[in-house]
Scaffold this active site. Structure first.
Site, mmCIF file in Angstrom:
data_model
loop_
_atom_site.group_PDB
_atom_site.id
_atom_site.type_symbol
_atom_site.label_atom_id
_atom_site.label_comp_id
_atom_site.label_asym_id
_atom_site.label_seq_id
_atom_site.Cartn_x
_atom_site.Cartn_y
_atom_site.Cartn_z
ATOM 1 N N SER A 160 0.844 -1.202 0.000
ATOM 2 C CA SER A 160 0.000 0.000 0.000
ATOM 3 C C SER A 160 0.872 1.242 0.000
ATOM 4 O O SER A 160 1.981 1.236 0.563
ATOM 5 C CB SER A 160 -0.855 -0.030 1.270
ATOM 6 O OG SER A 160 -1.450 1.218 1.492
ATOM 7 N N LYS B 52 2.207 -3.599 6.759
ATOM 8 C CA LYS B 52 2.636 -3.567 5.347
ATOM 9 C C LYS B 52 4.140 -3.303 5.264
ATOM 10 O O LYS B 52 4.840 -3.908 4.441
ATOM 11 C CB LYS B 52 1.854 -2.509 4.555
ATOM 12 C CG LYS B 52 0.384 -2.832 4.378
ATOM 13 C CD LYS B 52 0.150 -4.099 3.547
ATOM 14 C CE LYS B 52 -1.311 -4.485 3.460
ATOM 15 N NZ LYS B 52 -1.545 -5.842 2.962
ATOM 16 N N TYR C 73 -1.947 -1.182 11.060
ATOM 17 C CA TYR C 73 -2.154 -1.718 9.704
ATOM 18 C C TYR C 73 -0.986 -1.316 8.794
ATOM 19 O O TYR C 73 -0.392 -2.154 8.107
ATOM 20 C CB TYR C 73 -3.475 -1.199 9.114
ATOM 21 C CG TYR C 73 -3.587 -1.425 7.623
ATOM 22 C CD1 TYR C 73 -3.826 -2.688 7.105
ATOM 23 C CD2 TYR C 73 -3.415 -0.365 6.716
ATOM 24 C CE1 TYR C 73 -3.908 -2.904 5.735
ATOM 25 C CE2 TYR C 73 -3.496 -0.566 5.343
ATOM 26 C CZ TYR C 73 -3.735 -1.837 4.857
ATOM 27 O OH TYR C 73 -3.800 -2.042 3.504
HETATM 28 P P1 NAD Z 1 -10.866 -7.355 1.582
HETATM 29 O O1 NAD Z 1 -11.050 -7.373 3.054
HETATM 30 O O2 NAD Z 1 -12.068 -7.105 0.723
HETATM 31 O O3 NAD Z 1 -10.196 -8.742 1.099
HETATM 32 C C1 NAD Z 1 -9.280 -9.432 1.891
HETATM 33 C C2 NAD Z 1 -9.764 -10.885 1.980
HETATM 34 O O4 NAD Z 1 -8.825 -11.637 2.750
HETATM 35 C C3 NAD Z 1 -11.122 -11.005 2.676
HETATM 36 O O5 NAD Z 1 -12.009 -11.734 1.847
HETATM 37 C C4 NAD Z 1 -10.806 -11.769 3.961
HETATM 38 O O6 NAD Z 1 -11.878 -12.626 4.346
HETATM 39 C C5 NAD Z 1 -9.546 -12.522 3.605
HETATM 40 N N1 NAD Z 1 -8.648 -12.857 4.721
HETATM 41 C C6 NAD Z 1 -8.184 -12.047 5.700
HETATM 42 N N2 NAD Z 1 -7.362 -12.718 6.513
HETATM 43 C C7 NAD Z 1 -7.295 -13.998 6.049
HETATM 44 C C8 NAD Z 1 -6.595 -15.176 6.448
HETATM 45 N N3 NAD Z 1 -5.818 -15.194 7.525
HETATM 46 N N4 NAD Z 1 -6.764 -16.301 5.724
HETATM 47 C C9 NAD Z 1 -7.570 -16.319 4.618
HETATM 48 N N5 NAD Z 1 -8.245 -15.240 4.198
HETATM 49 C C10 NAD Z 1 -8.112 -14.091 4.893
HETATM 50 O O7 NAD Z 1 -9.713 -6.292 1.251
HETATM 51 P P2 NAD Z 1 -9.225 -5.704 -0.150
HETATM 52 O O8 NAD Z 1 -9.595 -4.271 -0.195
HETATM 53 O O9 NAD Z 1 -9.606 -6.592 -1.247
HETATM 54 O O10 NAD Z 1 -7.656 -5.755 0.087
HETATM 55 C C11 NAD Z 1 -6.846 -6.805 -0.420
HETATM 56 C C12 NAD Z 1 -5.399 -6.540 -0.041
HETATM 57 O O11 NAD Z 1 -4.995 -5.273 -0.570
HETATM 58 C C13 NAD Z 1 -5.142 -6.468 1.463
HETATM 59 O O12 NAD Z 1 -3.880 -7.042 1.722
HETATM 60 C C14 NAD Z 1 -5.118 -4.970 1.733
HETATM 61 O O13 NAD Z 1 -4.362 -4.666 2.875
HETATM 62 C C15 NAD Z 1 -4.449 -4.470 0.470
HETATM 63 N N6 NAD Z 1 -4.732 -3.061 0.178
HETATM 64 C C16 NAD Z 1 -6.032 -2.638 0.065
HETATM 65 C C17 NAD Z 1 -6.300 -1.280 -0.210
HETATM 66 C C18 NAD Z 1 -7.718 -0.794 -0.340
HETATM 67 O O14 NAD Z 1 -7.910 0.434 -0.364
HETATM 68 N N7 NAD Z 1 -8.723 -1.630 -0.444
HETATM 69 C C19 NAD Z 1 -5.238 -0.380 -0.386
HETATM 70 C C20 NAD Z 1 -3.922 -0.858 -0.290
HETATM 71 C C21 NAD Z 1 -3.684 -2.199 -0.004
HETATM 72 C C1 UD1 Z 2 -6.776 4.527 3.844
HETATM 73 C C2 UD1 Z 2 -5.553 4.229 4.633
HETATM 74 C C3 UD1 Z 2 -4.580 3.454 3.805
HETATM 75 C C4 UD1 Z 2 -5.215 2.179 3.300
HETATM 76 C C5 UD1 Z 2 -6.474 2.533 2.538
HETATM 77 C C6 UD1 Z 2 -7.217 1.272 2.177
HETATM 78 C C7 UD1 Z 2 -5.365 6.062 6.249
HETATM 79 C C8 UD1 Z 2 -4.536 7.187 6.716
HETATM 80 N N1 UD1 Z 2 -4.957 5.449 5.146
HETATM 81 O O1 UD1 Z 2 -6.421 5.395 2.779
HETATM 82 O O2 UD1 Z 2 -3.485 3.113 4.596
HETATM 83 O O3 UD1 Z 2 -4.319 1.488 2.466
HETATM 84 O O4 UD1 Z 2 -7.348 3.341 3.354
HETATM 85 O O5 UD1 Z 2 -8.024 0.813 3.196
HETATM 86 O O6 UD1 Z 2 -6.370 5.756 6.857
HETATM 87 N N2 UD1 Z 2 -12.849 10.755 3.477
HETATM 88 C C9 UD1 Z 2 -13.842 11.657 3.794
HETATM 89 N N3 UD1 Z 2 -15.010 11.179 4.297
HETATM 90 C C10 UD1 Z 2 -15.244 9.841 4.497
HETATM 91 C C11 UD1 Z 2 -14.211 8.918 4.156
HETATM 92 C C12 UD1 Z 2 -13.017 9.412 3.661
HETATM 93 O O7 UD1 Z 2 -13.672 12.870 3.643
HETATM 94 O O8 UD1 Z 2 -16.323 9.474 4.982
HETATM 95 C C13 UD1 Z 2 -11.575 11.268 2.926
HETATM 96 C C14 UD1 Z 2 -10.394 10.951 3.814
HETATM 97 O O9 UD1 Z 2 -10.188 11.949 4.754
HETATM 98 C C15 UD1 Z 2 -9.260 10.874 2.770
HETATM 99 C C16 UD1 Z 2 -9.959 10.415 1.485
HETATM 100 O O10 UD1 Z 2 -11.346 10.626 1.697
HETATM 101 O O11 UD1 Z 2 -8.748 12.155 2.573
HETATM 102 C C17 UD1 Z 2 -9.728 8.945 1.176
HETATM 103 O O12 UD1 Z 2 -10.046 8.216 2.361
HETATM 104 P P1 UD1 Z 2 -10.065 6.610 2.399
HETATM 105 O O13 UD1 Z 2 -10.931 6.099 1.311
HETATM 106 O O14 UD1 Z 2 -10.373 6.199 3.796
HETATM 107 O O15 UD1 Z 2 -8.586 6.207 2.014
HETATM 108 P P2 UD1 Z 2 -7.182 6.721 2.608
HETATM 109 O O16 UD1 Z 2 -7.357 7.354 3.925
HETATM 110 O O17 UD1 Z 2 -6.514 7.500 1.546
#
Ligand code: NAD
Ligand code: UD1
Length: 339
Positions: A128, A157, A153
């Site tokens: 991330s 990472k 969290y």
């Molecule tokens: P998500 O929660 O939708 O998907 C993660 C999946 O992993 C879930 O279905 C959950 O049930 C499963 N899981 C968790 N722990 C487990 C375990 N121990 N064994 C088996 N399954 C397990 O999340 P996502 O948004 O799809 O994120 C996927 C990956 O990307 C994660 O590693 C997350 O940290 C990373 N990531 C997400 C974002 C974002 O904004 N969504 C941003 C940066 C990085």
């Molecule tokens: C967050 C995490 C990041 C993680 C990602 C995926 C932080 C500091 N960062 O990113 O580490 O990888 O989620 O889960 O938390 N916002 C509003 N109103 C809302 C929700 C969000 O104004 O109700 C704004 C937030 O202040 C931010 C932007 O929208 O400025 C994006 O927020 P969000 O979607 O939560 O992602 P990040 O915070 O960028």
């Protein structure tokens, strides 16, 4: 070359994993999905089956369960692993740091142990942009140093990336993809984001508010040092992100190097503010979105967006969709959920 085209996708029932399973299958890979359903259910698996017209090879199980993984890797001939499984809620990680460290780090270690024993070398990790914190220079490139993590969290990472940097030398071929802000849904509206409870992330909060599930969106702060005062992010369509995984895997499989570790930003390179995104949603969908400006959210970085030059150049990856497309797709998905 790899005889098998079978790829294990951990966390494949979740948001980004599910979209990636679709793109892997479109590219001709066979996919084995592992998920313990701690943050998902079978909805997205059913959606993938509808999109692809194929049955998903799904195994409910935990990535920390070595016996489960070993049995699976023994019965299937695996060419590589995409590891999405993790807990990902920033706020919750502050309340439950031990659970986050235990799940995210133990999962990674156990998967790598089983891979080593079963002689599987190719690994793609979900990292991330949170590893950068508030970077000194924007757009941020892969050379920027890690800042002190804002949350447990974020620390998981950073630690996972450091573990990967150690272990690749023993014969793994590893890519970490540092996602910026994934948004949107599959254009078919058959899969999308399904947060459990109140969403933390911006786009599901927007769509749930427009659907009437929530009263009002709060924009967290309009006094940042940005053009309109709201935070700036790099919003990337989840399907583009999924395609980046397929390109990364193809790149890994085409390279002959026996041990490698590469890190790539996956973002568009464009900074978009929260208010710009909110207004784009209203403009593109015509939906009503009640919102007001509220206080800053603790731990938010002011602005961050990617320098994606490395992945553009080395993998010939470029996003196909705009943030507006992603909002339209997220809205179509939300409307389906609301029915
Ligand atoms: P998500 O929660 O939708 O998907 C993660 C999946 O992993 C879930 O279905 C959950 O049930 C499963 N899981 C968790 N722990 C487990 C375990 N121990 N064994 C088996 N399954 C397990 O999340 P996502 O948004 O799809 O994120 C996927 C990956 O990307 C994660 O590693 C997350 O940290 C990373 N990531 C997400 C974002 C974002 O904004 N969504 C941003 C940066 C990085
Ligand atoms: C967050 C995490 C990041 C993680 C990602 C995926 C932080 C500091 N960062 O990113 O580490 O990888 O989620 O889960 O938390 N916002 C509003 N109103 C809302 C929700 C969000 O104004 O109700 C704004 C937030 O202040 C931010 C932007 O929208 O400025 C994006 O927020 P969000 O979607 O939560 O992602 P990040 O915070 O960028």
């Amino acid at each position: 070359m790899h005889a098998s085209k079978k790829i294990v996708v951990t966390g494949g029932a979740g948001y980004i994993g599910a979209h990636t399973v679709v793109e892997l299958m479109n590219a001709g890979y066979e996919v084995v999905v592992i998920d313990n359903l701690v943050n998902s259910d079978m909805t997205l698996i059913t959606g993938i089956e509808k999109i692809t017209g194929k049955k998903i090879n799904f195994h409910k199980g935990d990535c920390r369960d070595k016996t489960f993984l070993t049995n699976l890797f023994r019965t299937e001939s695996i060419a590589g692993v995409m590891h999405f499984a993790a807990l990902k809620a920033v706020g919750e990680s502050v309340q439950k740091p031990l659970e986050y460290h235990e799940n995210n780090i133990s999962s990674l270690i156990t998967v790598l142990q089983v891979m080593r024993e079963q002689k599987v070398k190719d690994f793609i990790f979900s990292s991330s942009c949170t590893v950068y914190g508030q970077p000194d220079n924007i757009p941020v490139d892969e050379h920027a140093p890690f800042k002190k993590a804002e949350s447990p969290y974020g620390l998981t990472k950073q630690i996972c990336e450091q573990i990967l940097e150690d272990v690749y030398k023993t014969g793994f071929r590893i890519i970490s993809l540092r996602y910026f802000n994934p948004i949107g849904a599959h254009p078919s509206a058959l899969i999308g984001e399904m947060p459990i409870g109140t969403p933390n992330n911006l786009v599901p909060y927007i769509t749930q508010t427009a659907a009437g599930w929530r009263d009002k969106l709060i924009v967290f702060g309009n006094d940042y040092n940005t053009p309109d005062g709201s935070c700036v992010r790099d919003f990337i369509h989840v399907v583009d992100l999924a395609e980046a995984h397929v390109k990364a895997l193809a790149w890994l499989q085409a390279t002959k190097t026996t041990a490698l570790y590469e890190v790539f930003n996956v973002g568009t390179g464009n900074g978009v503010s929260v208010l710009q995104l909110v207004n784009a949603f209203i403009r593109k969908t015509g939906a009503k979105l009640p919102f007001r400006i509220g206080p800053r959210r603790p731990g938010d970085v002011e602005k961050v967006y990617a320098n994606p030059e490395k992945i553009n150049r080395m993998m010939n990856w470029k996003p196909r969709y705009t943030p507006e497309d992603a909002l339209v797709h997220a809205w179509a998905w939300q409307q389906k959920l609301s029915r």
